[in-house]
Design a protein around this motif. Sequence first.
Motif, PDB file in Angstrom:
ATOM      1  N   ALA A 645      -4.170   3.970 -48.772  1.00 25.26           N
ATOM      2  CA  ALA A 645      -4.480   3.356 -47.472  1.00 25.26           C
ATOM      3  C   ALA A 645      -4.844   4.408 -46.426  1.00 25.26           C
ATOM      4  CB  ALA A 645      -3.303   2.518 -46.991  1.00 25.26           C
ATOM      5  N   SER A 649      -8.474   4.935 -44.628  1.00 25.80           N
ATOM      6  CA  SER A 649      -8.522   4.911 -43.167  1.00 25.80           C
ATOM      7  C   SER A 649      -9.163   6.191 -42.626  1.00 25.80           C
ATOM      8  CB  SER A 649      -7.104   4.712 -42.643  1.00 25.80           C
ATOM      9  OG  SER A 649      -6.974   5.217 -41.358  1.00 25.80           O
ATOM     10  N   ILE A 694      -7.866  -1.365 -38.868  1.00 25.60           N
ATOM     11  CA  ILE A 694      -7.892  -2.576 -39.696  1.00 25.60           C
ATOM     12  C   ILE A 694      -7.728  -2.213 -41.169  1.00 25.60           C
ATOM     13  CG2 ILE A 694      -9.325  -4.530 -40.445  1.00 25.60           C
ATOM     14  CD1 ILE A 694     -10.622  -4.441 -37.641  1.00 25.60           C
ATOM     15  N   ALA A 695      -8.418  -1.192 -41.605  1.00 23.70           N
ATOM     16  CA  ALA A 695      -8.353  -0.800 -43.016  1.00 23.70           C
ATOM     17  C   ALA A 695      -6.936  -0.426 -43.415  1.00 23.70           C
ATOM     18  CB  ALA A 695      -9.300   0.368 -43.279  1.00 23.70           C
ATOM     19  N   TYR A 696      -6.286   0.391 -42.591  1.00 20.38           N
ATOM     20  CA  TYR A 696      -4.950   0.840 -42.970  1.00 20.38           C
ATOM     21  C   TYR A 696      -3.961  -0.320 -42.974  1.00 20.38           C
ATOM     22  CZ  TYR A 696      -0.552   3.329 -43.123  1.00 20.38           C
ATOM     23  OH  TYR A 696       0.712   3.756 -43.487  1.00 20.38           O
ATOM     24  N   GLN A 697      -4.060  -1.129 -41.918  1.00 17.50           N
ATOM     25  CA  GLN A 697      -3.077  -2.214 -41.806  1.00 17.50           C
ATOM     26  C   GLN A 697      -3.226  -3.232 -42.938  1.00 17.50           C
ATOM     27  OE1 GLN A 697      -0.516  -2.065 -39.950  1.00 17.50           O
ATOM     28  NE2 GLN A 697      -1.154  -0.332 -38.682  1.00 17.50           N
ATOM     29  N   THR A 698      -4.437  -3.468 -43.442  1.00 14.93           N
ATOM     30  CA  THR A 698      -4.576  -4.431 -44.542  1.00 14.93           C
ATOM     31  C   THR A 698      -4.246  -3.791 -45.892  1.00 14.93           C
ATOM     32  OG1 THR A 698      -6.914  -3.952 -44.322  1.00 14.93           O
ATOM     33  CG2 THR A 698      -6.213  -6.138 -43.647  1.00 14.93           C
ATOM     34  N   LEU A 699      -4.449  -2.507 -46.039  1.00 15.56           N
ATOM     35  CA  LEU A 699      -4.260  -1.874 -47.360  1.00 15.56           C
ATOM     36  C   LEU A 699      -2.844  -1.382 -47.602  1.00 15.56           C
ATOM     37  CD1 LEU A 699      -7.513   0.256 -47.699  1.00 15.56           C
ATOM     38  CD2 LEU A 699      -6.907  -1.788 -48.991  1.00 15.56           C
ATOM     39  N   LYS A 700      -2.092  -1.166 -46.534  1.00 13.46           N
ATOM     40  CA  LYS A 700      -0.817  -0.433 -46.736  1.00 13.46           C
ATOM     41  C   LYS A 700       0.214  -1.290 -47.470  1.00 13.46           C
ATOM     42  CE  LYS A 700       1.688  -1.550 -42.582  1.00 13.46           C
ATOM     43  NZ  LYS A 700       2.288  -1.169 -41.351  1.00 13.46           N
TER      44      LYS A 700
END
Lengths: 700, 79
Positions: A645, A649, A694-700
């Motif tokens: 993640a 990000s 957005i990327a980090y929050q959805t992937l983590k």
Amino acid sequence: MTPKIIKVALIGNPNVGKTSVFNQLTGLNQQVGNYPGITVDKKTGVCKINQITKAKIIDLPGTYSLNANSIDENVVIELLLNKNDEDFPDVAVVVTEVENLKRNLLLFTQIKDLEIPTLLIINMSDRMKQKGIELDIPFLEQELKTKIALISSRKNIGIDNIKELILNYKQLSTEPCLNASSIDPEYFNRLRKAFPNQLLYKLWLVITQDVNFLNLQRNEIENTFTRSHTELKRLQQKETIKRYQFINDTLKIGQKIDKSKATDFQSKLDNILTHKVFGYLIFFGILLLIFQSIFDWSSIPMDFIDTTFSKLSAFTKENLPQGKFTDLLSDGIIPGIGGIVIFIPQIAFLFLFISVLEESGYMSRVVFLMDKIMRRFGLSGKSIVPLISGTACAIPAIMSARNIENWKERLITILITPFITCSARLPVYAILISLIIPETRFLGFSLQGLTLMGLYLMAFVVAIASAFILNKVLKLKCKSYFVVEMPSYKVPMFKNVALNVLEKTKAFVTGAGKIILAISIVLWFLGSHGPGKDFDNAQEIIETEVYSSNTKINPSVIPDRVAEYKLENSYIGIIGKTIEPAIKPLGYDWKIGIAVVSSFAAREVFVGTLATIYSVGSQSEEEATIKMKMAEDMDSKGNRIFNFATGVSLLLFYAFAMQCVSTLAIVKKETNSWKWPLIQLAFMSGFAYIVALIAYQTLK
Amino acid sequence: MSEYNASILKKGQSAQITDINIDEIPLKLIEMGCLPGNDIELIQIAPMGDPLFFNVNDSKVAIRKKTASAIYINQESIK
Ligand SMILES: Nc1nc2c(ncn2[C@@H]2O[C@H](COP(=O)(O)OP(=O)(O)OP(=O)(O)O)[C@@H](O)[C@H]2O)c(=O)[nH]1
Ligand SMILES: [Mg+2]
């Protein structure tokens, strides 16, 4: 006799080989390419003519005529009209080439009207036989009232002839070839009476352009002599026709072309390369090849460089006397420089491809293929050149947008070019991809290579989408012109390509190297000094902690724990911890935060910064590459810092953020205002932050 | 305004230029030799029908269709 310097200006249409001649005369290595508009600014060099005489050679951007249409053409007129310019030439050397002699001579007749000693070079004589062209040089010399050097700068034929003619420049005629004022005798007679001391043609140029070096009262001219825009253009057209009449008459006798010899190989090639299916397939295939080479083929030399530098770092640590200087060398400077040297293979590949595309004449075909598509997004086919060379560096790319005629298309091109993945992002991508993407193959392509290609494509899509929005938002009315010359295909000359790759790679390494060296020294200092007691007493604090705890801890970890504790309490640790809240939502710890912040000077600093931070933060003497250190870094809960993640990000943040001071400076220069670079900075970096979040929050 | 202009040429056809609409034609093109009396030949058409690649007065140049339609040609001279 005292040594003498003759000032020589090389003038001519784009792509006739001025820079090639310049390089031959001066022994310098300026960039040459088979695409009009390679040279955008004037360059000077010295040529030794004989024992006592030297010539100062000035290479100028290509221009079709003395009626300036664009900024780089202005450079030429400003020089030729300003007698007080320090580079004002003693002799004007007009460079032409055998295949486009007719068109090239238009500019020649205009230069002759300025009544400066003028010399004519006809270049590319090596192509005459193949094209079935014959020239009657004595006749042409007589009609054109000049001396002619028929040369081939590629085959190094006739260069001495040029030197000799330059030496004897005083014998050159300064008489015009034809009388251009007959297009409107009454008007020009009045002009002559009003300014008896001025050259008529110069006056005419001043009236039709925005330049004025004659120290005349512009108002005076304007009141009596200006005409409406259309009327002036009509007169200019008349003038051009008049000049062509003269040229056609001269060439009818002086030039013989055997049409049957003109091979149709070129047009066959065009049939394939601009074909509605194959054209795009070939273009796409070439792009694919570029990415494959950048990521796959270059990994071998890169691995070698990586291990060499970590060995070097360990070696200095072991063999130099312990102390601050050794630390600086082994922890700061060596990893910092290593972080940039490692990208030489990739950058060299990139420049190699761009250079071959330009030298072969293919670039203009791409412009031709893409214009219709690009126009839908408010761009021009010519925007493809900045967009492709933007993969190397945004700065020359933005400058190469100068030949886009329409201001709106040009502005949009300038604004979106920094989105294109430049070589400075490569180091960042390379290391992050190798940390988070497995080394497997997919359909024969390396998965890491495909990821990289995906990043390039994504950047391109975002650039195009931004262009589309800008096209809708910007309210600018401009006449839309599009004229692109299609040079004939040529086999790229090995020497030109090699020099080009060498020069550009060198510039990249020294340019980035300076910044990185400076930043790594500063970082090292900040990382190995701290303000408080925590920093100074790290050894005791950790020892008490280890020995007082009940769990059994191996005392051998103490040195590493001390180093880490020190780093956290150093100046840099404190700065990092302060900004941590802002970057935590993106998945970055404070070390990454420092790297991101220092990247705003230049992106490629990222790797060097992490290298320095990680080296300072570890005490062990064993060699470990930066990559290994990054891969092994854990947070307090024992999770990898560079997990998937966070990696994604970071990739997205670097893809979109405007992190390059030099680019902002060049945008300011090209658009002539701070407005556009500031908008770019705010928009791109804001966008990058949101996407990474957005990327980090959805992937983590 | 004539309906016979350079944009109606087929690939490989050439014709003589009779007139140009001076407001639509950039000076640069004129300087390359796009002038009444000279010949213009359509060499290549881009995949989506635009731009067009001409040989005019021995200059090889690509221009957009809109510009090409401001170059008027002599119908009889088309070959
Ligand atoms: N065959 C042949 N090609 C040549 C010769 N001289 C130059 N070229 C090629 O012509 C192309 C243009 O050369 P440049 O020297 O970049 O031309 P320029 O006039 O400086 O071009 P701009 O800076 O774009 O105005 C390159 O691909 C050269 O390799 C020659 O004598 N023979
Ligand atoms: Mg040049």
